[in-house]
Design a protein around this motif. Structure first.
Motif, PDB file in Angstrom:
ATOM      1  N   LYS A 222      71.425   6.332  89.632  1.00 31.54           N
ATOM      2  CA  LYS A 222      70.843   5.038  89.267  1.00 31.54           C
ATOM      3  C   LYS A 222      69.878   4.572  90.364  1.00 31.54           C
ATOM      4  CE  LYS A 222      72.364   0.743  87.100  1.00 31.54           C
ATOM      5  NZ  LYS A 222      73.526  -0.115  86.798  1.00 31.54           N
TER       6      LYS A 222
ATOM      7  N   THR B 182      65.972  -6.334  94.088  1.00 41.06           N
ATOM      8  CA  THR B 182      67.287  -6.977  94.046  1.00 41.06           C
ATOM      9  C   THR B 182      68.352  -5.992  93.550  1.00 41.06           C
ATOM     10  OG1 THR B 182      66.232  -9.115  93.584  1.00 41.06           O
ATOM     11  CG2 THR B 182      68.580  -8.932  93.100  1.00 41.06           C
ATOM     12  N   GLU B 183      68.006  -5.240  92.487  1.00 39.47           N
ATOM     13  CA  GLU B 183      68.937  -4.226  91.963  1.00 39.47           C
ATOM     14  C   GLU B 183      69.226  -3.168  93.013  1.00 39.47           C
ATOM     15  OE1 GLU B 183      68.205  -2.493  88.114  1.00 39.47           O
ATOM     16  OE2 GLU B 183      67.166  -4.283  87.439  1.00 39.47           O
ATOM     17  N   LYS B 184      68.189  -2.783  93.738  1.00 35.08           N
ATOM     18  CA  LYS B 184      68.347  -1.750  94.774  1.00 35.08           C
ATOM     19  C   LYS B 184      69.307  -2.220  95.866  1.00 35.08           C
ATOM     20  CE  LYS B 184      65.663   0.765  98.204  1.00 35.08           C
ATOM     21  NZ  LYS B 184      64.412   0.807  98.957  1.00 35.08           N
TER      22      LYS B 184
ATOM     23  N   ILE C  11      65.862   3.739  90.081  1.00 38.38           N
ATOM     24  CA  ILE C  11      65.299   2.451  90.504  1.00 38.38           C
ATOM     25  C   ILE C  11      64.211   2.664  91.553  1.00 38.38           C
ATOM     26  CG2 ILE C  11      65.830   0.364  91.852  1.00 38.38           C
ATOM     27  CD1 ILE C  11      68.427   0.141  90.272  1.00 38.38           C
TER      28      ILE C  11
ATOM     29  N   SER D  35      71.641  -4.496  95.580  1.00 41.18           N
ATOM     30  CA  SER D  35      72.984  -4.556  95.005  1.00 41.18           C
ATOM     31  C   SER D  35      73.604  -3.161  94.921  1.00 41.18           C
ATOM     32  CB  SER D  35      72.915  -5.187  93.610  1.00 41.18           C
ATOM     33  OG  SER D  35      74.166  -5.123  92.975  1.00 41.18           O
ATOM     34  N   LEU D  36      72.799  -2.188  94.517  1.00 48.37           N
ATOM     35  CA  LEU D  36      73.284  -0.813  94.409  1.00 48.37           C
ATOM     36  C   LEU D  36      73.658  -0.238  95.765  1.00 48.37           C
ATOM     37  CD1 LEU D  36      71.186   1.219  91.809  1.00 48.37           C
ATOM     38  CD2 LEU D  36      73.648   0.976  91.925  1.00 48.37           C
TER      39      LEU D  36
ATOM     40  N   LEU E 207      63.595  -5.157  90.752  1.00 53.97           N
ATOM     41  CA  LEU E 207      64.046  -3.820  91.141  1.00 53.97           C
ATOM     42  C   LEU E 207      64.558  -3.804  92.578  1.00 53.97           C
ATOM     43  CD1 LEU E 207      61.228  -1.630  89.532  1.00 53.97           C
ATOM     44  CD2 LEU E 207      63.644  -1.624  88.908  1.00 53.97           C
TER      45      LEU E 207
END
Length: 201
Positions: free
Chosen positions: A23, A162-164, A27, A166-167, A160
């Protein structure tokens, strides 16, 4: 029992950890693509804006030069042909000859030149005002283009990121969970392994 729990936990944690890594790669790939799009679009918009501003300046300078030439061309008509030829024997591009002018001729020449300079100054001021107004319109237009075309991409880029982030936290936790299960499996494997080093009676 601990061995089985550790092995099962390691298997599941490993799957989850690898899925998070995949994932993250997706991203990162999307983020790079969006960044390239933003950079490419910014360059295109900047180039178009620069071209529009340069064209405006060239057009305005050309119009001012043409109007100045027309005004200067009216000098002969304003002075009268005889006085004009007396003052400019080598043509208008030559230096004015003012030494042999009568008082009336000198007064007329000064009056005509004063009016000409005033017209040129007024025209220059009007030209600069028009340029400033049109320049502002061009800049406002391209700012609107940036907002319409770049902002959605930048919003996606920010999402993206922010998602990164979090990941990255999830991956760290998943890695810690995987390592803990692996350690549990290894420790229990040692405990249940046969001991061949003990001596008999």
């Amino acid at each position: 029992m601990g061995f089985l729990l550790g092995a099962f936990g390691k298997l599941n944690a490993g799957k989850y950890y690898r899925s998070l890594q995949r994932k993250m790669m997706n991203i990162q790939s999307k983020a790079r693509r969006i960044t390239r799009q933003v950079e490419r679009m910014e360059k295109q918009i900047d180039r178009a804006e620069k071209t529009a501003l340069n064209n405006l300046t060239m057009q305005a300078n050309s119009q001012y030069a043409l109007a100045s030439t027309q005004l200067n061309g009216n000098l002969a008509a304003s002075l009268g042909e005889e006085l004009f030829n007396k003052i400019f024997p080598d043509g208008q591009n030559g230096a004015p000859q003012l030494g042999d002018l009568t008082s009336d001729e000198s007064s007329k020449y000064n009056s005509v030149m004063s009016a000409l300079q005033s017209s040129l100054a007024s025209m220059k001021s009007t030209n600069e005002t028009n340029i400033a107004y049109q320049k502002q319109q061009i800049e406002d237009y391209f700012e609107m283009v940036r907002e319409q075309q770049l902002e959605p991409l930048k919003d996606e880029e920010e999402l993206l990121q922010t998602e990164k982030e979090s990941l990255e936290s999830q991956i760290q936790l998943a890695k810690a969970d995987y390592d803990a299960c692996k350690q549990m499996e290894q420790q229990d494997a040692k405990m249940i392994a046969p001991n061949y080093t003990g001596g008999g009676q």
